[in-house]
Design a protein around this motif. Structure first.
Motif, PDB file in Angstrom:
ATOM      1  N   LEU A   1       3.782   8.317   2.570  1.00  0.00           N
ATOM      2  CA  LEU A   1       2.991   7.126   2.875  1.00  0.00           C
ATOM      3  C   LEU A   1       2.228   7.278   4.186  1.00  0.00           C
ATOM      4  O   LEU A   1       1.099   6.800   4.318  1.00  0.00           O
TER       5      LEU A   1
ATOM      6  N   GLU B   1      -1.184   9.213   3.951  1.00  0.00           N
ATOM      7  CA  GLU B   1      -2.364   8.500   3.440  1.00  0.00           C
ATOM      8  C   GLU B   1      -3.261   7.979   4.555  1.00  0.00           C
ATOM      9  O   GLU B   1      -4.475   7.839   4.369  1.00  0.00           O
TER      10      GLU B   1
ATOM     11  N   ILE C   1      -7.879   2.330   6.364  1.00  0.00           N
ATOM     12  CA  ILE C   1      -6.539   2.020   5.865  1.00  0.00           C
ATOM     13  C   ILE C   1      -5.649   1.536   7.007  1.00  0.00           C
ATOM     14  O   ILE C   1      -5.457   2.240   7.995  1.00  0.00           O
TER      15      ILE C   1
ATOM     16  N   THR D   1      -0.098   1.158   3.740  1.00  0.00           N
ATOM     17  CA  THR D   1       0.106   1.863   2.479  1.00  0.00           C
ATOM     18  C   THR D   1       1.345   1.285   1.805  1.00  0.00           C
ATOM     19  O   THR D   1       2.232   0.745   2.477  1.00  0.00           O
ATOM     20  N   TYR D   2       1.396   1.383   0.498  1.00  0.00           N
ATOM     21  CA  TYR D   2       2.546   0.857  -0.223  1.00  0.00           C
ATOM     22  C   TYR D   2       2.728   1.632  -1.519  1.00  0.00           C
ATOM     23  O   TYR D   2       1.847   2.384  -1.939  1.00  0.00           O
ATOM     24  N   SER D   3       3.882   1.460  -2.151  1.00  0.00           N
ATOM     25  CA  SER D   3       4.215   2.284  -3.306  1.00  0.00           C
ATOM     26  C   SER D   3       4.844   1.448  -4.410  1.00  0.00           C
ATOM     27  O   SER D   3       5.044   0.244  -4.272  1.00  0.00           O
TER      28      SER D   3
ATOM     29  N   GLN E   1      -3.153  -0.890  -7.129  1.00  0.00           N
ATOM     30  CA  GLN E   1      -4.149  -0.858  -6.063  1.00  0.00           C
ATOM     31  C   GLN E   1      -4.943  -2.156  -6.091  1.00  0.00           C
ATOM     32  O   GLN E   1      -5.433  -2.579  -7.136  1.00  0.00           O
TER      33      GLN E   1
ATOM     34  N   LYS F   1      -3.684   0.965   0.975  1.00  0.00           N
ATOM     35  CA  LYS F   1      -3.774   2.025  -0.038  1.00  0.00           C
ATOM     36  C   LYS F   1      -2.480   2.078  -0.849  1.00  0.00           C
ATOM     37  O   LYS F   1      -1.389   2.185  -0.288  1.00  0.00           O
TER      38      LYS F   1
ATOM     39  N   VAL G   1      -0.005   4.001  -3.328  1.00  0.00           N
ATOM     40  CA  VAL G   1       0.397   5.341  -3.753  1.00  0.00           C
ATOM     41  C   VAL G   1       1.206   5.179  -5.039  1.00  0.00           C
ATOM     42  O   VAL G   1       2.260   4.542  -5.040  1.00  0.00           O
TER      43      VAL G   1
ATOM     44  N   TYR H   1     -11.484   5.081  -2.011  1.00  0.00           N
ATOM     45  CA  TYR H   1     -10.338   5.906  -2.336  1.00  0.00           C
ATOM     46  C   TYR H   1     -10.718   6.904  -3.423  1.00  0.00           C
ATOM     47  O   TYR H   1     -10.078   7.901  -3.559  1.00  0.00           O
TER      48      TYR H   1
END
Length: 277
Positions: free
Chosen positions: A103, A106, A113, A116-118, A138, A192, A194, A277
């Motif tokens: 993360l 990114e 950015i 970030t996250y997942s 996203q 963003k 991931v 992106y």
């Protein structure tokens, strides 16, 4: 190598902390600190947590003098953080060993950015995987994004310098605290996504966001959204006036019904596909 502050707000979840602890110390990225704030737990959390972190200076442990709730405790975590990046990890959850490294990577790709996250995977009480939460995607960030329906969730890593530009987490909130944080941060940059599973979300009867707490969380989220509309100076949404003063949750959610419709979602999907992106 930038430092990340992993933030843990604990209340009566010490019995699950071993999995959380093990997942942190096994990270492939090693420049981290952990800030733990206990909100006057009534179980043996303090004893259990201190047992694991004893002698490891990367872990900093603090206790509230009285029970203050989630908003106050998470805000205190951030006040105590010293890393360039921050991320909340619940003490009853865990992260995969490559979560932090992937993360943080990114952020090197674009200055726009700020977070970030997942994906996350739901697990049973013993942290055995059950199913991936498929709604995390996203987002196309703009002033009318309110995370309805939920698209941003854990594991959420963000720049501390961006957080300091906001008014900070509302310390009076008992739930919907993460939503308050997301919406404030997104006013200063983009997040963003991931498309990988980095977070293990434990389902159990005492979870703050489960079962009996759901209605309360829905009410709190509506208040957070209304405050966000006011902060962004939005007076009309989809041709409907935004209440000057908060009325009730249904009035707020009804303003956003159009965002669940297929035409809106398709348009957002197209816009998202053409982002930098």
């Amino acid at each position: 190598m930038n430092k990340i502050s992993i933030l843990i707000a604990n209340y009566n979840n010490g019995r699950y902390f071993k999995d959380c602890y093990d997942s942190i110390i096994s990270q492939s990225y090693d420049n981290w600190e952990v800030i733990i704030v206990d909100d006057c737990s009534t179980d043996n959390s303090v004893e259990l947590i201190k047992k694991f972190i004893d002698g490891d200076e990367r872990f900093k442990f603090y206790q509230n003098t009285q029970n203050k709730g989630c908003g106050y405790t998470k805000r205190k975590c951030l006040d105590l953080a010293t890393g360039e990046f921050c991320a909340f990890l619940d003490p009853d959850d865990a992260i995969f060993s490559y979560a932090v490294e992937c993360l943080l990577d990114e952020f090197k790709k674009s200055s726009k950015i700020i977070a970030t996250y997942s994906k996350l995977i739901f697990c049973d009480e013993n942290l055995n995987p059950k199913e991936v939460f498929s709604k995390i995607k996203q987002i196309h960030n703009n002033k009318y994004f309110f995370n309805i329906p939920i698209q941003i969730h854990a594991f959420f890593v963000f720049k501390r310098e961006t957080y300091l530009k906001t008014s900070g987490i509302n310390p009076t909130l008992k739930n919907a605290v993460d939503q308050d944080l997301y919406l404030k941060l997104l006013e200063f940059g983009d997040a963003k996504f991931v498309d990988e599973v980095f977070y293990k979300y434990r389902l159990h009867s005492n979870g703050i966001s489960q079962h009996s707490a759901k209605q309360s969380a829905k009410e709190s989220f509506a208040r957070v959204i209304h405050e966000t509309m006011q902060r962004r100076k939005i007076t009309v949404i989809d041709g409907k006036p935004v209440p000057v003063a908060y009325t009730n949750a249904q009035d707020i959610y009804s303003l956003l019904n159009y965002q669940t419709k297929i035409p809106y979602r398709l348009m957002n999907k197209i816009k998202t596909a053409f982002q930098y992106y």
